[in-house]
Scaffold this motif. Sequence first.
Motif, PDB file in Angstrom:
ATOM      1  N   GLU A 196       0.826  -1.209   0.000  1.00  0.00           N
ATOM      2  CA  GLU A 196       0.000   0.000   0.000  1.00  0.00           C
ATOM      3  C   GLU A 196       0.859   1.256   0.000  1.00  0.00           C
ATOM      4  N   ALA A 197       1.961   1.231   0.763  1.00  0.00           N
ATOM      5  CA  ALA A 197       2.855   2.392   0.806  1.00  0.00           C
ATOM      6  C   ALA A 197       3.435   2.681  -0.573  1.00  0.00           C
ATOM      7  N   LEU A 198       3.917   1.646  -1.257  1.00  0.00           N
ATOM      8  CA  LEU A 198       4.491   1.825  -2.586  1.00  0.00           C
ATOM      9  C   LEU A 198       3.428   2.326  -3.568  1.00  0.00           C
ATOM     10  N   ALA A 199       2.219   1.783  -3.453  1.00  0.00           N
ATOM     11  CA  ALA A 199       1.131   2.216  -4.328  1.00  0.00           C
ATOM     12  C   ALA A 199       0.785   3.688  -4.098  1.00  0.00           C
ATOM     13  N   GLN A 200       0.791   4.108  -2.844  1.00  0.00           N
ATOM     14  CA  GLN A 200       0.493   5.510  -2.530  1.00  0.00           C
ATOM     15  C   GLN A 200       1.561   6.443  -3.103  1.00  0.00           C
ATOM     16  N   LEU A 201       2.826   6.037  -3.005  1.00  0.00           N
ATOM     17  CA  LEU A 201       3.911   6.858  -3.543  1.00  0.00           C
ATOM     18  C   LEU A 201       3.815   6.971  -5.065  1.00  0.00           C
ATOM     19  N   LEU A 202       3.530   5.838  -5.719  1.00  0.00           N
ATOM     20  CA  LEU A 202       3.416   5.849  -7.181  1.00  0.00           C
ATOM     21  C   LEU A 202       2.203   6.662  -7.636  1.00  0.00           C
ATOM     22  N   TYR A 203       1.117   6.567  -6.870  1.00  0.00           N
ATOM     23  CA  TYR A 203      -0.060   7.381  -7.181  1.00  0.00           C
ATOM     24  C   TYR A 203       0.277   8.861  -7.080  1.00  0.00           C
ATOM     25  N   ALA A 204       0.986   9.240  -6.008  1.00  0.00           N
ATOM     26  CA  ALA A 204       1.346  10.645  -5.810  1.00  0.00           C
ATOM     27  C   ALA A 204       2.211  11.149  -6.958  1.00  0.00           C
ATOM     28  N   ALA A 205       3.146  10.300  -7.410  1.00  0.00           N
ATOM     29  CA  ALA A 205       4.013  10.693  -8.522  1.00  0.00           C
ATOM     30  C   ALA A 205       3.198  10.866  -9.799  1.00  0.00           C
ATOM     31  N   GLN A 206       2.330   9.913 -10.067  1.00  0.00           N
ATOM     32  CA  GLN A 206       1.539   9.947 -11.295  1.00  0.00           C
ATOM     33  C   GLN A 206       0.567  11.120 -11.303  1.00  0.00           C
ATOM     34  N   ASP A 207       0.005  11.417 -10.135  1.00  0.00           N
ATOM     35  CA  ASP A 207      -1.017  12.460 -10.050  1.00  0.00           C
ATOM     36  C   ASP A 207      -0.415  13.856  -9.938  1.00  0.00           C
TER      37      ASP A 207
END
Length: 254
Positions: A30-41
């Motif tokens: 979940e942490a990695l997914a949140q970081l990747l989401y933040a980068a993409q968004d």
Amino acid sequence: MYRNFFNLEEKPFNLTPDPKYIFLSATHTEALAQLLYAAQDGVGFTVLTGEIGTGKTTILRAFMEELPDDYIPAFIFNPNMDEVELYKTLNRELGIRSRSSSKKKLQDDLNLYLLDQIKNGKRVMLIIDEAQNLSQPVLEQIRLISNLETDTRKLIQIVLAGQPELGHLLENDTLRQLRQRVSVRFHLRPMSYLETTAYIRHRLMVSGCARLSIFGRSALKRIYGYSKGTPRLINVVCDRSLLAAYTMNTEKVT
């Protein structure tokens, strides 16, 4: 000492954050997914917290490896610095040549660089580990850096990672402007018992071990009881256990 005894290609429980050994428990996934989401968004600020040894640095390194090619990451892992040192360190990480000690000149050099990267289709990501050690004046400068933007997008994205004290620090009234800009916040939790046993077997497998049952069930329970699912503590006790088994000439950790 015990590598040959257990037929290991390398030590499986080193304390260095090697992304090759990353094990994605539910909380790490979940942490990695949140970081990747933040980068993409394209969000301005992301905050990642977790207790000592829960795997924050490993997640950050895995995150940087997952970033698309159009990202330029700047990783700062020793944030004990003043405001001028912050700019000097950031500019050096980005390859900006500047020998000035003027904060204004360093700011201008950074701004010009970021504008050039936007023109070239690049995005810059500042990642600061152990951010709980940042002083309030430096955090305010980081907020000012986050202000750099065009009419349509931010020039730089920022990830702050640190121990739970970072969250307490951001609650200070003097940092409320920065706090309001945090779009993504996530807290790493320790692993469960089942995740701990899977983590141990995963690291053995990555290290080339052909026999993943070196640790007996009672040993696994003791390891979890000691570590409470914290990866760094798991690594410490597993490494010492393998050494003890080697010195006792036994191929099973009981």
